[in-house]
Design an enzyme around this catalytic site. Structure first.
Site, mmCIF file in Angstrom:
data_model
loop_
_atom_site.group_PDB
_atom_site.id
_atom_site.type_symbol
_atom_site.label_atom_id
_atom_site.label_comp_id
_atom_site.label_asym_id
_atom_site.label_seq_id
_atom_site.Cartn_x
_atom_site.Cartn_y
_atom_site.Cartn_z
ATOM 1 N N SER A 185 0.855 -1.189 0.000
ATOM 2 C CA SER A 185 0.000 0.000 0.000
ATOM 3 C C SER A 185 0.892 1.241 0.000
ATOM 4 O O SER A 185 1.695 1.403 -0.916
ATOM 5 C CB SER A 185 -0.960 -0.026 1.191
ATOM 6 O OG SER A 185 -1.887 1.044 1.117
ATOM 7 N N HIS A 234 -2.562 -1.046 -3.398
ATOM 8 C CA HIS A 234 -3.707 -0.153 -3.231
ATOM 9 C C HIS A 234 -3.518 1.085 -4.115
ATOM 10 O O HIS A 234 -2.665 1.928 -3.843
ATOM 11 C CB HIS A 234 -3.845 0.287 -1.772
ATOM 12 C CG HIS A 234 -4.173 -0.839 -0.837
ATOM 13 N ND1 HIS A 234 -3.861 -0.802 0.503
ATOM 14 C CD2 HIS A 234 -4.785 -2.031 -1.047
ATOM 15 C CE1 HIS A 234 -4.277 -1.923 1.080
ATOM 16 N NE2 HIS A 234 -4.834 -2.680 0.156
ATOM 17 N N MET A 248 -0.049 1.299 5.021
ATOM 18 C CA MET A 248 -0.820 1.746 6.180
ATOM 19 C C MET A 248 -1.959 0.765 6.441
ATOM 20 O O MET A 248 -2.567 0.257 5.501
ATOM 21 C CB MET A 248 -1.386 3.143 5.904
ATOM 22 C CG MET A 248 -2.239 3.715 7.011
ATOM 23 S SD MET A 248 -1.251 4.217 8.420
ATOM 24 C CE MET A 248 -2.519 4.988 9.442
#
Length: 366
Positions: A186, A212, A305
């Site tokens: 991510s 992501h 995250m």
């Protein structure tokens, strides 16, 4: 008496007054975030930064007087501040945003669509998490790894992979086919993946990756990686086979799952709810690998995250897969690897510049 938590101070830079207003509304729904100001162009923003240093900047790409990429490069060369690029959903803009990531942007978010309540709820959660991730980003981590190689968002329900496919049976699958490497990343992952993939030879094991990113941008990301790497990289399409020397990137806003037919693997690309607050979700990919590949899979969790992938990696581990997490020192954000380690699903913790070596070693052992 509890000590009050220091809020994340955000400066919004966008030439659209309605976007500035919408972003302010979205961000301030989180009590941990404070919008300290807004600016319509980089020159106004520079004056505000001189007066008060923000923790995070959200930066539009196309603005009058100076474009966002030029301003980003100036920030990173003079006084680095975590920057989240904000863009509308366009194919053309996706190429520009790849330049932004190369220049040091921590993440990409889409401008919220005013008046679309469902979209605003989903995009709002993503925007808040991107800002929180940027606030704790370690801006030098990937740069150090490159040299070596030469939060909780406010949503009502956090769904697990159960929303997309059932858990694995619990029976570990024997090593009967070629190894498939399943990778999740991510915040900070775009550059970390480039560093890792550039080290791999053309005959590397087949790989499936969830990074992501918003819809549209994953195609440009895959194209950029393909131009830099010996392995073939493409955005996944439903039914694509998983082949040696090929890397499939999950398309933005779609879940990607590994499926098996006989001794061969392919991917399924499907719609579905947000899982672990993401679509595509690493948990969905990892669970599918536990179900379809078992000990024939390898799981890698990289910088990011939140906790997407932690449960799925534990399921892969239980199914017999070899699992690796990126270490804290080389991670831009240590959230996802840290959570995977805490869930007990990680066999080995390595630095970014060692991940490619681990994949090749696991492939030789298989």
């Amino acid at each position: 008496m509890p000590i009050p938590t220091k809020k994340i101070r955000v400066l919004i830079i966008d030439d659209s007054a309605s976007v500035r207003q919408a972003l302010t509304h979205v961000l301030e729904q989180d009590p941990e975030i404070e919008v300290m100001g807004a600016a319509s162009d980089p020159f106004m923003a520079a004056k505000k930064i001189q007066e008060e240093m923000p923790d995070v900047i959200t930066l539009d790409v196309e603005m009058p007087r100076m474009d966002g990429i030029t301003f980003l490069r100036k920030i990173m060369s003079q006084r680095p501040i975590p920057v989240v690029m904000c863009s509308s959903l366009t194919e053309e803009g996706s190429e520009t945003l790849m330049q932004a990531l190369e220049a040091g942007a921590v993440d990409i978010i889409l401008k919220p669509k005013i008046g679309a309540a469902d979209h605003l709820a989903e995009s709002g959660a993503r925007i808040r998490q991107a800002v929180k991730g940027a606030a704790v980003a370690r801006l030098g981590a990937v740069r150090r790894a490159m040299a070596a190689a030469s939060a909780t968002a406010n949503v009502t329900t956090k769904l697990t992979a159960d929303a997309v496919l059932p858990p694995p049976s619990g029976r570990a699958m024997a090593k009967t086919t070629e190894m498939v490497a399943c990778i999740g990343a991510s915040t900070g992952g775009t550059e970390a993946l480039r560093v890792m993939l550039e080290q791999l030879p053309a005959n590397s094991p087949g790989m499936v990756i969830v990074q992501h990113m918003p819809e549209k941008f994953t195609a440009a990301f895959a194209k950029r990686l393909n131009s830099l790497c010996e392995v073939e990289v493409k955005e996944a399409v439903h039914g694509d086979p998983v082949l040696r020397g090929h890397v499939l990137i999950a398309p933005g806003d779609r879940h990607m799952m590994l499926e098996r037919q006989g001794a061969r693997y392919h991917v399924a690309v499907r719609e579905g709810p947000l899982v672990s607050r993401h679509r595509p979700s690493v948990d969905v990919l990892f669970r599918s690998a536990a179900r379809a590949a078992g000990a024939n899979a390898m799981g890698v969790i990289m910088t990011g995250m939140g906790d997407d992938g932690a449960r799925g990696m534990a399921e892969m581990h239980q199914a017999g897969a070899y699992t690796v997490a990126q270490d804290e020192a080389s991670s831009v954000v240590f959230g996802m690897p840290k959570e995977a380690i805490a869930h007990g699903g990680v066999d080995k913790i390595v630095s970014l510049d060692q991940i490619a070596r681990e994949i090749l070693a696991a492939d030789r052992r298989h």
